[in-house]
Each structure stands twice: as structure tokens, then as C-alpha cells.
Scaffold this active site. Sequence first.
Site, PDB file in Angstrom:
ATOM      1  N   ARG A 142      63.749   4.683 -28.460  1.00 43.40           N
ATOM      2  CA  ARG A 142      65.084   5.602 -28.646  1.00 43.40           C
ATOM      3  C   ARG A 142      64.711   7.115 -28.662  1.00 43.40           C
ATOM      4  O   ARG A 142      65.238   7.826 -28.103  1.00 43.40           O
ATOM      5  CB  ARG A 142      66.229   5.115 -29.963  1.00 43.40           C
ATOM      6  CG  ARG A 142      67.356   6.059 -29.691  1.00 43.40           C
ATOM      7  CD  ARG A 142      68.185   5.411 -28.438  1.00 43.40           C
ATOM      8  NE  ARG A 142      68.180   6.298 -27.310  1.00 43.40           N
ATOM      9  CZ  ARG A 142      68.128   5.724 -26.001  1.00 43.40           C
ATOM     10  NH1 ARG A 142      68.324   4.614 -25.772  1.00 43.40           N
ATOM     11  NH2 ARG A 142      68.119   6.812 -25.151  1.00 43.40           N
ATOM     12  N   LYS A 159      71.455  30.502 -25.465  1.00 43.22           N
ATOM     13  CA  LYS A 159      72.524  29.691 -25.840  1.00 43.22           C
ATOM     14  C   LYS A 159      71.779  28.141 -25.995  1.00 43.22           C
ATOM     15  O   LYS A 159      72.052  27.317 -25.116  1.00 43.22           O
ATOM     16  CB  LYS A 159      73.584  29.762 -24.918  1.00 43.22           C
ATOM     17  CG  LYS A 159      74.283  30.948 -25.017  1.00 43.22           C
ATOM     18  CD  LYS A 159      75.399  30.978 -24.032  1.00 43.22           C
ATOM     19  CE  LYS A 159      76.282  32.491 -24.429  1.00 43.22           C
ATOM     20  NZ  LYS A 159      77.270  32.861 -23.476  1.00 43.22           N
ATOM     21  N   LYS A 167      73.792  45.381 -26.331  1.00 41.87           N
ATOM     22  CA  LYS A 167      75.175  44.904 -25.627  1.00 41.87           C
ATOM     23  C   LYS A 167      76.180  45.640 -26.183  1.00 41.87           C
ATOM     24  O   LYS A 167      75.933  46.706 -26.755  1.00 41.87           O
ATOM     25  CB  LYS A 167      75.503  43.599 -26.225  1.00 41.87           C
ATOM     26  CG  LYS A 167      74.601  42.557 -25.850  1.00 41.87           C
ATOM     27  CD  LYS A 167      74.850  41.373 -26.260  1.00 41.87           C
ATOM     28  CE  LYS A 167      73.825  40.065 -25.479  1.00 41.87           C
ATOM     29  NZ  LYS A 167      74.475  38.721 -26.032  1.00 41.87           N
ATOM     30  N   GLU A 174      73.486  45.884 -21.104  1.00 41.63           N
ATOM     31  CA  GLU A 174      74.602  45.328 -20.349  1.00 41.63           C
ATOM     32  C   GLU A 174      75.402  46.307 -19.994  1.00 41.63           C
ATOM     33  O   GLU A 174      75.859  47.014 -20.717  1.00 41.63           O
ATOM     34  CB  GLU A 174      75.111  44.448 -21.605  1.00 41.63           C
ATOM     35  CG  GLU A 174      76.136  43.529 -21.163  1.00 41.63           C
ATOM     36  CD  GLU A 174      76.838  42.966 -22.345  1.00 41.63           C
ATOM     37  OE1 GLU A 174      76.634  41.625 -22.829  1.00 41.63           O
ATOM     38  OE2 GLU A 174      77.665  43.273 -23.018  1.00 41.63           O
ATOM     39  N   ASP A 231      77.411  42.469 -16.286  1.00 47.96           N
ATOM     40  CA  ASP A 231      78.157  41.211 -16.966  1.00 47.96           C
ATOM     41  C   ASP A 231      79.555  41.038 -16.468  1.00 47.96           C
ATOM     42  O   ASP A 231      80.515  41.787 -16.359  1.00 47.96           O
ATOM     43  CB  ASP A 231      78.485  41.648 -18.313  1.00 47.96           C
ATOM     44  CG  ASP A 231      78.841  40.398 -19.435  1.00 47.96           C
ATOM     45  OD1 ASP A 231      78.339  39.235 -19.087  1.00 47.96           O
ATOM     46  OD2 ASP A 231      79.575  40.959 -20.149  1.00 47.96           O
TER      47      ASP A 231
END
Lengths: 278, 278, 278, 278, 278, 278
Positions: D98, D133, D165, D195, D216
Site C-alpha cells: 500500500r 501549492k 506580489k 506580479e 496574473d
Amino acid sequence: MLKHYQIDDLIRRALEEDIGTGDVTTNSTVSADRIIRGRLIAKEQGVICGLPIFRRVFELLDSGIELNCHVQEGDSVPQGAVVAEISGPAREILTGERVALNFLQHLSGIASGTHEAVIRIAGSKAAIVDTRKTTPGLRTLEKYAVRIGGGANHRFNLSDGILIKDNHIRAAGGITQAVAAARQNAPHTLKIEVEAETMDQVEEAIACKADIIMLDNMTAEEMKTAVRFIDGRAIVEASGNMGEKDLKEVADTGVDLISIGALTHSVRALDISLRFED
Amino acid sequence: MLKHYQIDDLIRRALEEDIGTGDVTTNSTVSADRIIRGRLIAKEQGVICGLPIFRRVFELLDSGIELNCHVQEGDSVPQGAVVAEISGPAREILTGERVALNFLQHLSGIASGTHEAVIRIAGSKAAIVDTRKTTPGLRTLEKYAVRIGGGANHRFNLSDGILIKDNHIRAAGGITQAVAAARQNAPHTLKIEVEAETMDQVEEAIACKADIIMLDNMTAEEMKTAVRFIDGRAIVEASGNMGEKDLKEVADTGVDLISIGALTHSVRALDISLRFED
Amino acid sequence: MLKHYQIDDLIRRALEEDIGTGDVTTNSTVSADRIIRGRLIAKEQGVICGLPIFRRVFELLDSGIELNCHVQEGDSVPQGAVVAEISGPAREILTGERVALNFLQHLSGIASGTHEAVIRIAGSKAAIVDTRKTTPGLRTLEKYAVRIGGGANHRFNLSDGILIKDNHIRAAGGITQAVAAARQNAPHTLKIEVEAETMDQVEEAIACKADIIMLDNMTAEEMKTAVRFIDGRAIVEASGNMGEKDLKEVADTGVDLISIGALTHSVRALDISLRFED
Amino acid sequence: MLKHYQIDDLIRRALEEDIGTGDVTTNSTVSADRIIRGRLIAKEQGVICGLPIFRRVFELLDSGIELNCHVQEGDSVPQGAVVAEISGPAREILTGERVALNFLQHLSGIASGTHEAVIRIAGSKAAIVDTRKTTPGLRTLEKYAVRIGGGANHRFNLSDGILIKDNHIRAAGGITQAVAAARQNAPHTLKIEVEAETMDQVEEAIACKADIIMLDNMTAEEMKTAVRFIDGRAIVEASGNMGEKDLKEVADTGVDLISIGALTHSVRALDISLRFED
Amino acid sequence: MLKHYQIDDLIRRALEEDIGTGDVTTNSTVSADRIIRGRLIAKEQGVICGLPIFRRVFELLDSGIELNCHVQEGDSVPQGAVVAEISGPAREILTGERVALNFLQHLSGIASGTHEAVIRIAGSKAAIVDTRKTTPGLRTLEKYAVRIGGGANHRFNLSDGILIKDNHIRAAGGITQAVAAARQNAPHTLKIEVEAETMDQVEEAIACKADIIMLDNMTAEEMKTAVRFIDGRAIVEASGNMGEKDLKEVADTGVDLISIGALTHSVRALDISLRFED
Amino acid sequence: MLKHYQIDDLIRRALEEDIGTGDVTTNSTVSADRIIRGRLIAKEQGVICGLPIFRRVFELLDSGIELNCHVQEGDSVPQGAVVAEISGPAREILTGERVALNFLQHLSGIASGTHEAVIRIAGSKAAIVDTRKTTPGLRTLEKYAVRIGGGANHRFNLSDGILIKDNHIRAAGGITQAVAAARQNAPHTLKIEVEAETMDQVEEAIACKADIIMLDNMTAEEMKTAVRFIDGRAIVEASGNMGEKDLKEVADTGVDLISIGALTHSVRALDISLRFED
């Protein structure tokens, strides 16, 4: 059965604990190229447990140490038995000796104590099981030693067994409510065990279909009554200072399990030592 | 005396070991906002040891648990004594109970056993000391418990004491050579202890100015002779299955130290339990 | 429910992983005394899960960060909902933002997906349960998210549940033999679950009193037959690519549990973000 | 490419997490000397990623397990393909199955998803890149899977890339000031990325010589305008819910990089399983 | 700037290393309730660095220790300056003194050495930067000390900067090929630095648009020529036994950075000590 | 002498610290199958120390790297000496080079510095010893380097030596009281050392039978007087900024030990580098 990834960290911590910044005696009196040869002797009869760890301690210290075991893990040996022979670099063997023996003597002590309990109830259908009263940090090893000694394991920890005790019963408002709550909220893979101190509690636990009933601190007579009442509808476990009870009498009540905290909380090390040749 | 940075890792490992993925019984039967109140009872007489760890277990689980100790660390208490009172969130207290008790019972067992040995030799000048025969991973705690019980500590590990045993002697070519090698190569801050099994060895050890002489497995009569010969020129330690000897007789030989492996390798847990109020 | 001692290590590793040797952008463009204030916004509807971890990430970074939650752990929120407000030192908040969101979005994704499955079978008696197909290292958190989403947990790992699959059956020589071996050798606290792919296997499992039967990859029709046959003598679990099945149809067969690997092995993060004020 | 010292800890934690105190099913139903043989099957088409980890899981469990891979890391395989053959001790293989699959399916899922994105923009000069992320604790592996799938890596963490940013811009007082601050204070080895949400911001970023400009949440039309304006003076990255955009259209705007959070935050495991022989 | 989660493990290891199983001198000669008060004195002039760690060492030992700093982190202090005052439990302060000072003296040594280099090139536009020649395990702290001393940091490790050296050039088949390979394969967030030993190499590096050029072991005259040729098209770094060069002469060649390994590989501890009151 | 279990963690942390998420330069410019061959050159004369660690760094990176040492650990080598030859996969060698050299240069620096001090007092009976002024985290290695350089080790930490300093004396109420307390409470295996700044203190220390007397910051003349007075009744150690004293003059006073903090707190790295073949 014990894998390296399970025991290596434990052994490393034990070596660090015992070696500190170095074995000053051995390093200053024994030359680096000296070879030593010795025998591991059981100085009293008992069940040998922990040989894989004994071996691993030396493997982690030096790949040149050889260990030939004369007995199998779990063998009962008489006083004076040669358990194994060891040979290799004197420095590493002398440095690792104490840690290796500390593991071996402790686990053999548990296995031997368990074995004694198992012998005492021979002929009955009951099994000897352990508890969570183990030495902090050593539970996996201690429960392994109980198995090697012929016992079986109760739950390993709070997540792989449901045991509803008096405080849970009180908090839930009764045995029936507590069992219902556990059936509702706890993982469905686990059986539900209920601690009972009286026949009323036994009856309530059976009524709500508990899977296991622990008879806590009952007399042999009370246990017999309970077993007769339960009549196979649940597994029955006898508990409560079993280390000081007449185990044969308990087993003869017909219970399935006898759990004994003393197997692991009050261990007498088995006397085993390394004897080196002149 | 025990600092958080010394014990927190040990406690965390013990909690992980016992809690696993969660206390399924408590979480499913006890509501999160329930408060519980209980008393810590000594179910037999003995020396209490481990209260700072008992307290710390609960601190690491929940900051809202309160513990009021009625006795001091190291106090001798009678059977039935209330050691402490605890109150707080029921879930966390029930979840932590076993780990906290496992530490407390084990350490109190060691302190109580040590205390018994100390009492038995009362009136002599000898001190009871421990050995390196400790439970792997718990040496710092176990040696602490010996001190709390009235004993003293022998070396903690292989780096803070020089103890020349038979194998070192053989490797070095004799006691004289071994002591010279240790004096030459080992840190100058450490005393040199030599294990002697015969009076010849005692004499040789004294001749080369060993600081401490361990009389290994000698009879009381032999020890007396050795002590008389040594006459203050070295510290004298009695050793060898002292757990099974008449300690008073050994102490009366005039030795300075009696080292007992059984203090830590064969511990009987002190029976202490938590009783919760209805 | 999630204790610091369970999650702090995980959070620390995530912070080390994301911060590396320091947030060079923030440290070079934002002054150390700047205060920031922002809102945590759900950019799509879903179940919020992971707020205690979100909070803890910032606690471990700086004690001066304040978080006021507007919703409860487990709440279903509409798109655009303000989940929480945060304020404190800009540097620490900007540095911790990504790690905190990564946890929150992943766990909310699991809880939301679980919740959808639960909704789909509303009205049936079946429960949605997870599997061991979790992200390595995150099992405790992911199973927690399943509970928050309204599901229940299957076994956590290989030690707290017995699940006899085809390979175990083949190795033991049949279902009957495998169940007997498990009953003999595995801890008595665990129920015995058997995987069955055919009605013959279901019948054999019932005959040897398995506690739970997993119907593996059966059609809804087959499941109905099995449930009717079992008739309450065992818990029944439906399994096998359930993520792609019509859950309502499965639930209506009368099974007790529907286990879905996709709940944790194929997670869609919930879109949640931090919006800071100008 | 993945070294043991990078992955062994991760694997050990995953094994501990899944094995707990032991595989009670396997240990009780499968004899210790049983040998098993199986095939690793791709049950759907995709890119295989994680074979070195799959192999290492079994190496850490038992040195006697053999794995023969039929495909290379990164190969695209059709549904039904035999990825590898495995043979060795049945207990260890069943116990490790597993964990090994959980790694393999997760990483193959990422590699397959990345590969799909790469295919969709084939013919353009743009590269598919990942973001921060990622799943907490798995960043190194997940970014490796993106590379195996044909993508490229954006910065690994906050210390090996400067990305200015909106909050940094606001804190510094403007793009020009933020870029100047980064040039002054951040390591000179790192490029400066800014950004931009509007053309004004793009122009300001170019004016202060930003090395990379992230567009963005712009429309394809806006991106085209920006690319034309920038005209090779900076690397151009498209960003903002790219997982749900028409990637081909984005690529055709002329951007250099398209960063997609969903590559790692919303992973669908590739269906791969072990089939054992009768 | 240094967060607890970054330094606590380091401090704990240092405390374990220095305290071993306990401070036997202090514990046996100083009573547990004794309070002590002392001053931290700079016994030579220099830049103070490491006060947050100095403070944290004592916080981890005992919450009752108070430290009042008279200078700021990074202040230049004259010989004899009182850096801070400390008061609290004598045992804990004496036990922690050496570890706290070892950190402080080492970091202040680095900051002071860096400051001296910075002073020597005052008036030039060049910055003093460090290298990867740091003490194993202390890089984060040592690079912090360089910043505190007025220097800047070169890359922290092999993943946050691209530095193409002679072996990479040879392996890739030339500077042009190596730069192309790095531009193709390495993260786009990193600048590309090339080591050049000759003007031919400088020219090739400029031709393929390297972002940074390291002039390795060049004479001042050669550096001047290179700087003139590069003419702002790349950042220029001077390198090669800079610890033994005339830094002012190097700075006057017009290079942007001077990297000095000796800042961290050959540190002279600043003489700082604790003086306790009678 | 250095065992893997002692150094592997240290090396792993150093590798993680230096490699970060991967060697982006080498991985992008050097092909995976390239083999490299180089020589380790001492660029200045000195004592080589750390070869076992240098070797182990590469073993932990790749089992295919070969290292042939031309000198022995502890050898004094002239400038230009070839210390070893290395060959194997170019990527792994280039990636590990810096960490391996950082250890080797630091330890060789300590050994060389110690050797110089030993040479300076050649002919005297005194030994050069180290102190606890070591780099946090590296004490075991640094004390090893002192031994390799011909020095001896003072206590490793606060638990394996008793050193009564001015604060202990003040706390205990005088030298006599402090020595009595240590003799009473500290482990009997440790010698008692007393720091003395005046002849009065020397006399008091001798009167209460201290085992070792540290003469702190005395002039050569004062030391001579003290040595004459002590006359073999205790070991005599000279201490106090010995790094800046005329060691020969100190040794000639007849002291047994000269302890020098600068051996480890102010280390100049030995210049050693790897030269690869074209």
C-alpha cells in the site's frame, strides 16, 4: 519478525546513552587490532528472547563481528546453556556488550515470566495476555517478548482496541449508552470491550451485545458465575492484580483471557552474560 | 532537577506509543466539555518518584489540567496515601492516565527498592550505587530515581568513568599495564577503577595506585581482608549479584560502595492508581 | 481534536520545506514593523476543514498574529464567505501564508468531497468511509478531514483492523482457514473482515463467522443478493472504484459502509485565499 | 536523481504510519517462508513516475524482494501495461504494497497531469511550470514528478526565488521601490520576478528592469498585449487558475511560462495495482 | 530575524552536547535556590552578534532567567563594554553559560571580521559577500552573522544559485554550452554565474549573456581590464583567497562583489565573558 | 575511531544544508553518466585530519565513488602533497565536494594548530589539552582533531569532569566546602579539579586533597611557585588565554597540562582542495 526500521532507532539511542562520547576504558587499554572470542551463557534457566536485537546492536557497531546462535529465539534453555558464540574486534564487542545484554536480559525476563504463567494454566483453554502497563518507549519490544513467551497481546494502544472502563461508563450515563456511543463513533473494525465489576454490569454488557467482557477484580466464584451466564456470547477476560492470583484457579473458571500487568511492569531480568576466552 | 529539554522527547514518544492514532474509546464515549476530578492513590507503601514527569505528561496534553501534589518527590508514603489531586478535561486526563502512571510506577518502584537497600545498611558508612544495567532509553530517569531513593550513581556511561575489567586487563597484559595505559590515554579528569577478583589483584591494583577497587564476587570474609589491606588508599566497591546478598553483612566489611544491578534491571512497579470521583 | 503534539512536527517540516533559508522577497521589501490585516475567503462553496492547523502555523511563526474565525470547523460555506480575519506582523503572515493555505485547502478539499458523497446517499443507512489510500505522511490529517466531512474512518493502518484479502486467502488455503488463523493469532480486540468477490465467498465467510464482509467490485444486483443473504449476521462494506459509481444505487442495496479511495487519493483542493487590505 | 538520503526518512515515516505496530492480517494468515510473485499493472494510460521510491520501499522492508521494471521512469504507458514484476517474501511484499502504491499512484498522477498540459500546448515555445501549492511534506517529490511529466520547476521555496506580489508592492510603496529594495537586500544570485495585474504595472516592472514578469489573471488578449510590449526584455509567466483555462490559447499569446497550481494541489492518482499470481 | 523554529533544535543539540547527563559540579556545590547576577563583558572591541541565541539558550533552560541587553545586535562595542546583565537561578545560569558564550563568541567573531573587511573597502561600491565554506551545521547562523557585520550573502546552497565552475564548463564542452544548458534546465528564477580565469573566458561569458561573472584568482590589473570590458553587462565578483589580499585595491578595480571564504572558514572568536558579582 | 552511528547524522545535516533541493548547476550542465577523476591537494603544510568523514560524505552520496588515500589520518604533510585520489560519477563528486572539504579543512585546521602547540613545548613533560570552547554541534569531532594533532582531551562536557570555579567556590562558601560538597554529592568516579587564582587558593585546594589544580591566569613565576608547592600531590593545569602566551615558558614551569581554548574556538582552516583532471 522485528524489522530493522522498527528497532534501529531504539538501538542507536541506547548506544548513544551508554557510550556517551566514547568508551574511554576500552579505547585506552585494548589495541585496535585485538580480536576477542566469547560465549553468551544463560546463568539461570529461562526463555531466550531478543537475539535479533542482540545481533543488531553489534551489526550497527561493526560489520566484522560474528554471532553464531546455538538456540532459537523463544527456546527454553537450562542454566549454563551456551546461547551463542561471538567473535570479532575486541574494542567494538566490549563497547557494545552492555547495551546488547540490557536488551536481551530484559526481553528474556519478560518471555520467561510469561512462559511461567502459561505453564501454570496448561490444560485450560485460557490465554495469557499483556496490558498497556509497559515500560515507556519499549512497548513494541515488550509485547513481542510476551508473544515469544507464549502469551498473546491485548490492544497495543488506545487506537486499536475499545475498552470501556468505569469512567467512560459514568461519562456516557451507563454501559448501554457507552456501548451505543462506541458503536456509533468508533471505527467499525474494532470489537467493543466492557469492564464489569458486578454481575449486573455483566448482564447489561451482554444485553447490549458487547464483544468482550473484562471481569475486573472478581473472585473465582464470581468469575465462574459470569462465565456461565455469558455462555459464549462474548469473549471473557479476567483482570485485576492477576500477577498475585492463583492463575490455575482463574483459568479453571472458564475465562478466555487472563491479562497480567506484571508481565511487563514488574520484570525480573534473566541472568545472561558474556564470557570471553583467555 | 529534571529539565523539560531532557524529558519532553521521551514523554512525546511514550504518548505516541500509547495513543496511536487516537483514544477511540474516550473520544467516542466522553463529551469534549466534560470535567473530571480524581485522586492519585498509593496502593502500597513506598517512595514516590516521578511527579515532575507525571505532571509534564498532562501539561503536554492539555494546558487546562491541574495537579496538586500532597507529597514531595522522594517522600515515603504509607499504603492508601493520597499522592496528588488532579482535575481538568476528562478526555485528556483519561487519554494521558496510563502513560503518566507507567512513568510514575516504574520510577517509584526503583526509588522504593533503592530505599529498602539503603535502610538495610543503615548505620554503616557504605553507599548504595547503581550500575549500567538499566532499561534501554531510560537511564537518565532510572539513575535519577536511584538518587531519589537515597542511593548514589556510579558512572552514567562508558565515557564518564574508567572501569578496568578482566578483559581489559587481559588485553593490556596485566593490571599494572592496564592502569598505566588508562593513565596515559584516558581523560585526566576521571578516576581509575580496577575490578579485582583475588587478593593478588587487589595488591597489584593498590601498587599501581588505582583510585577505586571493585571487589567482584568476593565473600564477606574476603572483602574484609581486602578492605583492611587497602586501608583507605582507594575507594572500595563491592559488586556481584548484590541484589541477592545480605547487604548488611557486606556493608559491615567496611566497603565504601555497594553496587546493585537489580535496582534497575529487575524493577517491581509501585502500585499507584488514579481514582476518579463519581 | 488535533493536539499540538500530533501536528507540530508536521507543520515544522512544512515550514522548513517552504521557507528554506528565509523569505527573501518579504524580508527585502517589507519592513519589520509593518502590520497587515486580511480576510480568509472561500472562493467556492464547500466544507471548511483545517482551521486549527491554519491557526497553529501562524502561532509557530509569531505569537503576535491574531486569527478570528467566522465559521466553525466543518461548516459548509457559500462561495465568497469570509472564513476568518487575520492581523499581525506583515512579514510573518506573508511568510506563513502558503503553508497555512496548503493545509487548509487540501483538508477542506477532502472534507468537501466527503460531504458530497454523504449528501448523495442521504436517506440510506450507509456510511461513507475512507481507505488506506492516503497521501504519505498525512494520514492522520486526511482521516480527520473525512470525519469532518461527515464520513467515518476505516482502519487507520495495518495494525488496527484485520482485512483478509485474496492473497491472504490463497496463502492460508481458503477463507475458512484464513479466518481461523486470524482468530487464533491476531489480537482479540479486532474484528475480522473478509473480502469477497463472489456469493460463494460471502457464504463461506458467513459460515466461519466473519465480523465484516467487504463486497469487492460487485454490481448493485449482486450486492443486494449478498446483503439479503447476510441478513445482519455481519457488517457489509461495498468497495471497488466507488469514486466512479452511482453511490445512491450502492447505498440502496442495503450495505452498511461504502469505502471510497478517491476521497483521499484524488483530492481537489478547495479554493480559499487570503485577501489583504490596502 | 532521487538519492536515498533524500527519500529514506519520508519512506520510513510512511511505513510507520501504515504499518503501525504490525500487519496483523498478514502475520496471522501468511506463513513466514511463503514466496509471492506479482505484476504491477497500469489500469489506465498515463506517465509512470516514482519507480525509484516504489523500489526503495521494498528495499527498506526486506533485502530479498526483487523488482524488475519493464518501463522507464517517465514512460507513457497504455492501459493494461505491465510496469514491473515483483517477487520475494509474501509477508513483506503484502505489508509494503500500500505504501509503495500510494507513492507511485500519487506521483504518476502528477506526472500524467503535467504531461497532458504539456501535450496541449505542443508547438508553442511555452513551458508548463509548477507552483508552491504542493502537499505539505512532499514538495521535493511532487516537483520531481512535474519534471518527469515534462514540466519545469518554478522556485522550490521562499528562499530560491524573488517573487514580488501585491502585498510586497504595497508595503514597499510601489513596484519601483519594491524592485529596488529587492535588488539592494536580496541575494544577488536570484532573478527578480514581479506580479502584474495591469499593463501599467507591466510597464513599471519593465522600466525598473524586472527579470521576470508574472501576468496574473489576465485575458488572452491582455497577455498578448503585454508580451508584445515586453518584447523579450523579461521572461513572461502566465498565472491565475490556469488549471481551468484553455492552455493552448494562453500559450499562443507568446508567454514563456504557464504556471499551474492544480498540477500539485488537485492531483488525481493514476490507477496502478499489484496483481499476484495464484 | 532568527525564529525559534530555526534555532531551537540547534540550541538543544548544543545543550545536550555540553551538559551530558548533568552538570555534576554545579549540582553538587550550588544550592537549588541560589540566585546569581552577572554582566556580559566584551573583553576586546568588536561587533556583537548572536544576542537572540544567547537569550534563547537560557530561556530553554529556565524561564526564570532575566537578560537585559545594553547593546543592540550588530553594535560595535569598545573593549570593556557591558553587553548585557543577567540574573536568575545560579544553577541554570552556570550550566548554560558555556553554550551561550560559544554561540555568541563565534558569531561575534564572524560579524567582527566581516565588519573589518567592510571598513577596509569603505568608499567603494563593492560589497563583501560570504561563500559556502562554512562550519557544517551552522550555515544559517554564520550567514546571518555576515549580514550583521555589514556583508551580504552569496547563495546559501547548491539550489539557490547557479555557479558554473571549471568542471561544469569542461563537462558541458565550453562556457557557451554550459550556460545554454543551465538556461535550458535550471530553474528560471536563478541568475547564471560563470567563473572566469582569463579574459577569453570573460568575453565568452558576456557573449552568452551570463548574469554574473566571477573573476577567479586574477590580479588587480586583470580585474580592472575585465570590469572595463564587462561595462555593466553583468555583475562582477572577485574571488580567490581574498582573505589574504589587499581588499581596498580589489575594490578599486570596480568589481561589484568580493567573496571571502575566510569570513566563515577561519573565524577568530570574539573574547566575551560573563562576570558574576560577589 | 569515528563510527558511522556517531557521524552519519552530522554528515546528513551538512549535506541537506548545502544541497538544499538539489545542485542545479551540476544537474543541468553535467551528464548523469560522466566520470570524473581528481586529486586532493594540501595547498599548505599541516596535519591532515578528517579523512574518515571526507570518505563517508561521498559514501552517503553514491556507492560508486572511490577514494584512495595517500596519507594516513594524522600525518604531517608538506605543501603540495597529494592527500588522496578520488574517482567516480561526476555529478555526485561535484555535489559533495564542498561539504567534504568543509569538514576536512576545519578538522585539519584544528589538528595542525594543536600540532604546532605540541611542537612548541617539545621536551617538556606537559600535555596540550582542549577546553569546552568548541563550535556548537561539533564537539566530538573537534576533540577528536585535537587528539589527532597530538593533544589530549580535557572533560567532554559538564558530566564527565568536576571543575570547581570561582562561582562554585563562592556559592559553597569556600574551596574546602566546595570540595567537600563535590566529594559528597558528585559521582565517585570523577576526579575533583579546583580553579585557583592565588597561592592561598592553591594551598587550600591541596589541603582538602583536590585531585587536579587549575592555575588560572598566573604568571610563569607564580606557576613555578605553585608547582613547587604542590609537589606531585595533584595534577597541575595551566589555563587562561594560553593561545597568546609563550607556551615553552609555561611548559617549563613544570605544569602537567596546558589548556588552550583557541585550539577550537579560533580555528584557521587548512587550505586543501580538489583538483580534477582535464
